[in-house]
Enzyme design. Sequence first.
Site, PDB file in Angstrom:
ATOM      1  N   CYS A   2       0.857  -1.173   0.000  1.00  0.00           N
ATOM      2  CA  CYS A   2       0.000   0.000   0.000  1.00  0.00           C
ATOM      3  C   CYS A   2       0.898   1.230   0.000  1.00  0.00           C
ATOM      4  CB  CYS A   2      -0.938   0.096   1.187  1.00  0.00           C
ATOM      5  SG  CYS A   2      -2.125  -1.229   1.278  1.00  0.00           S
ATOM      6  N   ARG A  27       3.981  -0.363  -4.831  1.00  0.00           N
ATOM      7  CA  ARG A  27       3.725  -0.885  -3.483  1.00  0.00           C
ATOM      8  C   ARG A  27       2.413  -1.672  -3.402  1.00  0.00           C
ATOM      9  NH1 ARG A  27       6.866   1.877   0.326  1.00  0.00           N
ATOM     10  NH2 ARG A  27       5.444   1.249   1.962  1.00  0.00           N
ATOM     11  N   TRP A  74      -2.692  -2.710  -1.699  1.00  0.00           N
ATOM     12  CA  TRP A  74      -2.394  -4.141  -1.825  1.00  0.00           C
ATOM     13  C   TRP A  74      -3.289  -4.806  -0.785  1.00  0.00           C
ATOM     14  CZ3 TRP A  74      -0.515  -8.191   1.186  1.00  0.00           C
ATOM     15  CH2 TRP A  74      -0.112  -9.338   0.475  1.00  0.00           C
ATOM     16  N   ASN A 100      -1.762   2.364   5.500  1.00  0.00           N
ATOM     17  CA  ASN A 100      -0.869   1.278   5.079  1.00  0.00           C
ATOM     18  C   ASN A 100      -0.522   0.491   6.332  1.00  0.00           C
ATOM     19  OD1 ASN A 100       1.193  -0.313   4.018  1.00  0.00           O
ATOM     20  ND2 ASN A 100       2.720   1.296   4.229  1.00  0.00           N
ATOM     21  N   GLY A 101      -0.844  -0.796   6.345  1.00  0.00           N
ATOM     22  CA  GLY A 101      -0.561  -1.608   7.535  1.00  0.00           C
ATOM     23  C   GLY A 101      -1.763  -2.465   7.854  1.00  0.00           C
ATOM     24  N   GLU A 483      16.866 -18.283  -7.190  1.00  0.00           N
ATOM     25  CA  GLU A 483      16.517 -16.934  -7.651  1.00  0.00           C
ATOM     26  C   GLU A 483      15.980 -16.961  -9.087  1.00  0.00           C
ATOM     27  OE1 GLU A 483      15.942 -14.250  -6.332  1.00  0.00           O
ATOM     28  OE2 GLU A 483      16.198 -12.695  -7.831  1.00  0.00           O
ATOM     29  N   LYS A 487      12.295 -15.607 -10.127  1.00  0.00           N
ATOM     30  CA  LYS A 487      12.067 -14.573 -11.142  1.00  0.00           C
ATOM     31  C   LYS A 487      10.995 -15.029 -12.115  1.00  0.00           C
ATOM     32  CE  LYS A 487      13.328 -11.824  -9.729  1.00  0.00           C
ATOM     33  NZ  LYS A 487      13.825 -11.705  -8.441  1.00  0.00           N
ATOM     34  N   GLU A 490       7.432 -15.226 -10.489  1.00  0.00           N
ATOM     35  CA  GLU A 490       6.913 -13.903 -10.131  1.00  0.00           C
ATOM     36  C   GLU A 490       6.270 -13.193 -11.327  1.00  0.00           C
ATOM     37  OE1 GLU A 490       9.519 -11.700  -6.699  1.00  0.00           O
ATOM     38  OE2 GLU A 490      10.550 -12.090  -8.571  1.00  0.00           O
ATOM     39  N   HIS A 506      16.025 -36.980  -5.437  1.00  0.00           N
ATOM     40  CA  HIS A 506      15.213 -37.326  -4.266  1.00  0.00           C
ATOM     41  C   HIS A 506      13.773 -36.829  -4.393  1.00  0.00           C
ATOM     42  CE1 HIS A 506      18.782 -38.818  -2.342  1.00  0.00           C
ATOM     43  NE2 HIS A 506      19.401 -37.671  -2.598  1.00  0.00           N
ATOM     44  N   LYS A 605       6.097  -4.589  -4.180  1.00  0.00           N
ATOM     45  CA  LYS A 605       7.544  -4.428  -4.058  1.00  0.00           C
ATOM     46  C   LYS A 605       7.979  -4.384  -2.608  1.00  0.00           C
ATOM     47  CE  LYS A 605      11.540  -3.343  -5.897  1.00  0.00           C
ATOM     48  NZ  LYS A 605      12.164  -4.546  -6.456  1.00  0.00           N
TER      49      LYS A 605
HETATM   50  C1  G6P Z   1       8.807  -8.685  -1.952  1.00  0.00           C
HETATM   51  C2  G6P Z   1       9.364  -8.329  -3.311  1.00  0.00           C
HETATM   52  C3  G6P Z   1      10.628  -9.143  -3.571  1.00  0.00           C
HETATM   53  C4  G6P Z   1      11.634  -8.932  -2.455  1.00  0.00           C
HETATM   54  C5  G6P Z   1      11.032  -9.240  -1.083  1.00  0.00           C
HETATM   55  C6  G6P Z   1      11.950  -8.783   0.043  1.00  0.00           C
HETATM   56  O1  G6P Z   1       8.324  -9.988  -1.973  1.00  0.00           O
HETATM   57  O2  G6P Z   1       8.408  -8.564  -4.319  1.00  0.00           O
HETATM   58  O3  G6P Z   1      11.195  -8.742  -4.800  1.00  0.00           O
HETATM   59  O4  G6P Z   1      12.747  -9.743  -2.667  1.00  0.00           O
HETATM   60  O5  G6P Z   1       9.798  -8.535  -0.927  1.00  0.00           O
HETATM   61  O6  G6P Z   1      12.052  -7.388  -0.017  1.00  0.00           O
HETATM   62  P1  G6P Z   1      13.229  -6.525   0.557  1.00  0.00           P
HETATM   63  O7  G6P Z   1      12.872  -5.119   0.194  1.00  0.00           O
HETATM   64  O8  G6P Z   1      13.238  -6.743   2.042  1.00  0.00           O
HETATM   65  O9  G6P Z   1      14.494  -6.985  -0.060  1.00  0.00           O
END
Ligand code: G6P
Length: 610
Positions: A2, A27, A74, A100-101, A483, A487, A490, A506, A605
């Site tokens: 948010c 956000r 969000w 926000n929260g 990772e 990616k 996501e 396994h 984000k």
């Molecule tokens: C969210 C984002 C990710 C990020 C994660 C941790 O899930 O979409 O891209 O890696 O938060 O965020 P930070 O800002 O703590 O690295």
Amino acid sequence: MCGIIGYIGNRQVSNVLINGLKRLEYRGYDSAGLCILENGNLEILKKAGKVYELEKLINHQQYTSTIGIAHTRWATHGEPNDINAHPHTDCNSKIAIVHNGIIENYFSIKKQLQAKGFTFKSETDTEVLAVLIGAIYEKCQNLEIAVRTALSEVTGTFGLLVLSSYEPDKIIAARRGSPLVLGISKNEFIISSDATAIIQYTSQVVYLSDNEIAIVTNNQFTTKTMNNQETKSIIHKLDLNLEQLEKNGFEHFMLKEIYEQPNTLNDAFRGRLLVDEGTIKLGGLRSVYDKFRNVRRLILTACGTSWHSALVGEYLIEHLAQIPVEVEYASEFRYRNPIIYPDDIVIAISQSGETADTLAAVNEAKNKGATVLGIVNVVGSSIARATDAGIYIHAGPEIGVASTKAFTSQLAVLTMLAIMLGRMRNLSAIEAKKIINELANIPDKLKKILENAEHIKAIAKKYCKSSNFLYLGRGYNFPVALEGALKLKEISYIHAEGYPAAEMKHGPIALIDENMPVVFIATQDEIYEKILSNIEEVRARKGKVIAIATEEDEVIKNYANELIYIPKTLPMLTPILAVVPLQLMAYYISVELGCNVDQPRNLAKSVTVE
Ligand code: G6P
């Protein structure tokens, strides 16, 4: 998650709010809404969907107001529809809030208010807070007191803005757990969840502290504790420019950020690589050097992509400095009463510096007496301010929701940290020099991978219709596999799993057939032969092998259906390079499938709720 913004000054406020929401949209983008004071009345517009939908609603209105608040959501409580969109109001529609929260005890407060006859329109926790403020206002007739009293009754987190037609000359802002920044300009103030919505107007800002409230009018602001004690505000200067927040000709922020990596890595290294002395200078850690000399154990804690970089950090630090390292999901660490010794150092890694779980882990470790450090991108963020010391990664604003340049810069910083710690122990100057020299070459090597983007795009096109992907790597490349899979899922919504290559037999091997692309990070290191055997196991079951391999490796040609070469480097530095083709592949698959690359569904984000 948010984003909230408020403005009071002399500009036409709806434009300011919409522009601000667009900056904050990363956000959360489930719905957007605003409230302005037009001719003494609260005017509220809100709409499910992106800020663009809200903008369409406004376009034909001729507003003159110069004070207002706005929100991009969000969703946590209640589905993302028009009614649940913020702002929410009290029962008389005289007090509006954006939040926000999460208000954790909203349900019990709602029950109490309903018993007294108050009614609710939405399913949100935020509306409960708005109605509570309104109920208290009816008795005390003072907005600030009503806000402070209501906030003393709620548990949970908030970055909150309040606007009311009862007291039309002010915005009240309050913070607990969710960030708020107050931008200060001549006769105007902008209050926002982060500085990206402010920089257009001013670079002078005050970061609100937890449990602080700000009363902002046209020409002044006051900050206080929730108990009405005035607090002293420190004005900071933002090191941010507008260009960093634009796409600059790239189709998406994610692509721009992938291409920025040679530069952002150089920014992470600047002034820190002391090649002649064979060591590293990390100024932000000066105050804790002695603690590092005596440290018994390091705990790295993070979420998401940052957690993957923590895993690489574990390998690096144990390898170069021989200090035991544990890597913890911040969300697990905070709730499992972790054993922490006074000579432990806890390092929180976070791009945004605002992730709620990571921030809570920081506080948990502090309470238990550990030295707590941060590896953070956003300057002045909550984690940067809550930690004892830290290292900024200097990657600049990352807007694409899928993290790219922050990951490689985190790896760069963790490598430098490992070298520094190694030099405090048994790492020789000669060995350190070798690594530092190679580190300095990494940005140019990364550029070479970017030059190969068309080849990666062609592979993406060929495999984009697959329903599943497996990513496998060993040693330093295991976190890269995780990772790479993250990616892809996501931004393309394709199911993908990352696994240590040897663990495949396994379980995941049961999934392999001719429809399964398997991405191997198969660079030449001491376990290269082993990974070739793992590739054979996949080929025997007709899986399609996409290999990330070291340039000039001829052998691998016999094993892979598709081959992406990366320049040769030290195995410990391979993750910084090997992840880049995986970022590009995920990006091109997402584009090919017509997905929203920068704002993938359901994600945000900056995750400021648990
Ligand atoms: C969210 C984002 C990710 C990020 C994660 C941790 O899930 O979409 O891209 O890696 O938060 O965020 P930070 O800002 O703590 O690295």
